[in-house]
Design a protein around this motif. Sequence first.
Motif, mmCIF file in Angstrom:
data_model
loop_
_atom_site.group_PDB
_atom_site.id
_atom_site.type_symbol
_atom_site.label_atom_id
_atom_site.label_comp_id
_atom_site.label_asym_id
_atom_site.label_seq_id
_atom_site.Cartn_x
_atom_site.Cartn_y
_atom_site.Cartn_z
ATOM 1 N N ASN A 178 5.329 2.119 -8.223
ATOM 2 C CA ASN A 178 6.233 1.520 -9.204
ATOM 3 C C ASN A 178 7.280 0.633 -8.531
ATOM 4 O O ASN A 178 7.685 -0.401 -9.079
ATOM 5 N N SER A 179 7.717 1.035 -7.335
ATOM 6 C CA SER A 179 8.688 0.227 -6.590
ATOM 7 C C SER A 179 8.082 -1.109 -6.193
ATOM 8 O O SER A 179 8.720 -2.164 -6.304
ATOM 9 N N ILE A 180 6.843 -1.084 -5.713
ATOM 10 C CA ILE A 180 6.148 -2.325 -5.343
ATOM 11 C C ILE A 180 6.039 -3.249 -6.559
ATOM 12 O O ILE A 180 6.355 -4.441 -6.490
ATOM 13 N N ALA A 181 5.587 -2.686 -7.676
ATOM 14 C CA ALA A 181 5.418 -3.490 -8.895
ATOM 15 C C ALA A 181 6.760 -4.036 -9.381
ATOM 16 O O ALA A 181 6.845 -5.202 -9.810
ATOM 17 N N SER A 182 7.805 -3.224 -9.317
ATOM 18 C CA SER A 182 9.120 -3.652 -9.793
ATOM 19 C C SER A 182 9.697 -4.753 -8.916
ATOM 20 O O SER A 182 10.266 -5.734 -9.414
ATOM 21 N N ILE A 183 9.570 -4.610 -7.600
ATOM 22 C CA ILE A 183 10.064 -5.635 -6.678
ATOM 23 C C ILE A 183 9.366 -6.961 -6.946
ATOM 24 O O ILE A 183 9.997 -8.017 -7.026
ATOM 25 N N CYS A 184 8.044 -6.908 -7.084
ATOM 26 C CA CYS A 184 7.288 -8.137 -7.350
ATOM 27 C C CYS A 184 7.701 -8.756 -8.679
ATOM 28 O O CYS A 184 7.773 -9.990 -8.806
ATOM 29 N N SER A 185 7.993 -7.928 -9.661
ATOM 30 C CA SER A 185 8.372 -8.428 -10.976
ATOM 31 C C SER A 185 9.712 -9.157 -10.941
ATOM 32 O O SER A 185 9.825 -10.287 -11.422
ATOM 33 N N PHE A 193 0.818 -1.204 0.000
ATOM 34 C CA PHE A 193 0.000 0.000 0.000
ATOM 35 C C PHE A 193 0.853 1.255 0.000
ATOM 36 O O PHE A 193 2.067 1.214 0.251
ATOM 37 N N THR A 194 0.209 2.367 -0.281
ATOM 38 C CA THR A 194 0.767 3.689 -0.054
ATOM 39 C C THR A 194 -0.241 4.447 0.802
ATOM 40 O O THR A 194 -1.411 4.065 0.889
ATOM 41 N N ASN A 195 0.203 5.500 1.445
ATOM 42 C CA ASN A 195 -0.692 6.260 2.306
ATOM 43 C C ASN A 195 -1.899 6.792 1.544
ATOM 44 O O ASN A 195 -1.764 7.326 0.445
ATOM 45 N N ARG A 196 -3.076 6.617 2.123
ATOM 46 C CA ARG A 196 -4.353 7.104 1.578
ATOM 47 C C ARG A 196 -4.758 6.370 0.302
ATOM 48 O O ARG A 196 -5.486 6.901 -0.529
ATOM 49 N N SER A 197 -4.315 5.142 0.165
ATOM 50 C CA SER A 197 -4.647 4.361 -1.038
ATOM 51 C C SER A 197 -5.961 3.606 -0.911
ATOM 52 O O SER A 197 -6.454 3.046 -1.894
ATOM 53 N N GLY A 198 -6.527 3.570 0.296
ATOM 54 C CA GLY A 198 -7.739 2.793 0.535
ATOM 55 C C GLY A 198 -7.450 1.495 1.264
ATOM 56 O O GLY A 198 -8.314 0.610 1.337
ATOM 57 N N SER A 199 -6.251 1.364 1.828
ATOM 58 C CA SER A 199 -5.862 0.117 2.487
ATOM 59 C C SER A 199 -6.698 -0.164 3.729
ATOM 60 O O SER A 199 -7.010 -1.333 4.019
ATOM 61 N N GLN A 212 5.826 10.978 -5.106
ATOM 62 C CA GLN A 212 6.172 9.941 -4.136
ATOM 63 C C GLN A 212 5.251 8.726 -4.257
ATOM 64 O O GLN A 212 5.701 7.579 -4.181
ATOM 65 N N ILE A 213 3.966 8.981 -4.431
ATOM 66 C CA ILE A 213 2.999 7.885 -4.558
ATOM 67 C C ILE A 213 3.282 7.068 -5.812
ATOM 68 O O ILE A 213 3.298 5.828 -5.779
#
Length: 267
Positions: free
Chosen positions: A187-194, A47-53, A181-182
């Motif tokens: 993109n960091s989350i997606a890249s790490i998972c990739s 998640f990121t802050n205020r994303s709806g988590s 930042q968001i």
Amino acid sequence: MMLGKRLFKQTLTKQDMHAKRIRKFFQDKVHYEGPAIIDGPLLLMAFTNRSGSNLLADRLRSTGRFSGFSESLNYLNVDRQRSELGSETFPDHIAKLHQALSDGGATPGFKAGWGQLAMLLRWNIPAMFQSLRIIHIRRQDVLDQAVSFSIAYQTQQWTSRQRSKGKAKYSYKNIAKLVNQINQANNSIASICSVFSLQRTSVFYEDLIAQPEREVKRVSASLGFEVTDWTPPPPSIDKQANELNREFRERFAADSRSALLAVDKGR
């Protein structure tokens, strides 16, 4: 979307404040070596802050199949809970916390920002579990998210259950910084998972609002749990966006248009 090579390398090697503090709490006893010791998957909500988590976590818990999905990896919470649980190492802490959250038969989940996701991988924590499954909660409208973040940070009212501790002031510079930042965090989350070939299921906040039953059942299935007899109850937290959010968004959009159109003036 993959990050640029240099920026992504910084993402992989940088330890955020949570990793630094947690490492210090456990005196560097943070890495796991050994076979899987927990019977079940490690469920993470990226998640990121205020994303709806918070809304997604509330919805998942209401199915009765899941527990947790709070910010247990926040260093402040780790510091408090390690004393309560008597944790001597970070792997020991994760095992004890998972067991505590499993009370009642629900499967625990944890929230993780990109830095915390990198931290868990770096310390080999997923090896404690049978598998790792990730859901990635995002917003389609990042500007709305940045405005919400700006207001919440200034007022310290992160959920509808909390009281505002001040007034928020409009700042073009601050909102623009948060948008960047968001985007970088997602993109960091997606890249790490990739690069680690991790299963990641995306869910958008807007879809969760419009079709809660469909999205919760879809997300639950991606985590390995079938939810068939669930209908959405009223959420336990209320939507916070109001006229101030709309005002900040409109002012930011107007300022951005002016900046864009001013580029060729005077040439």
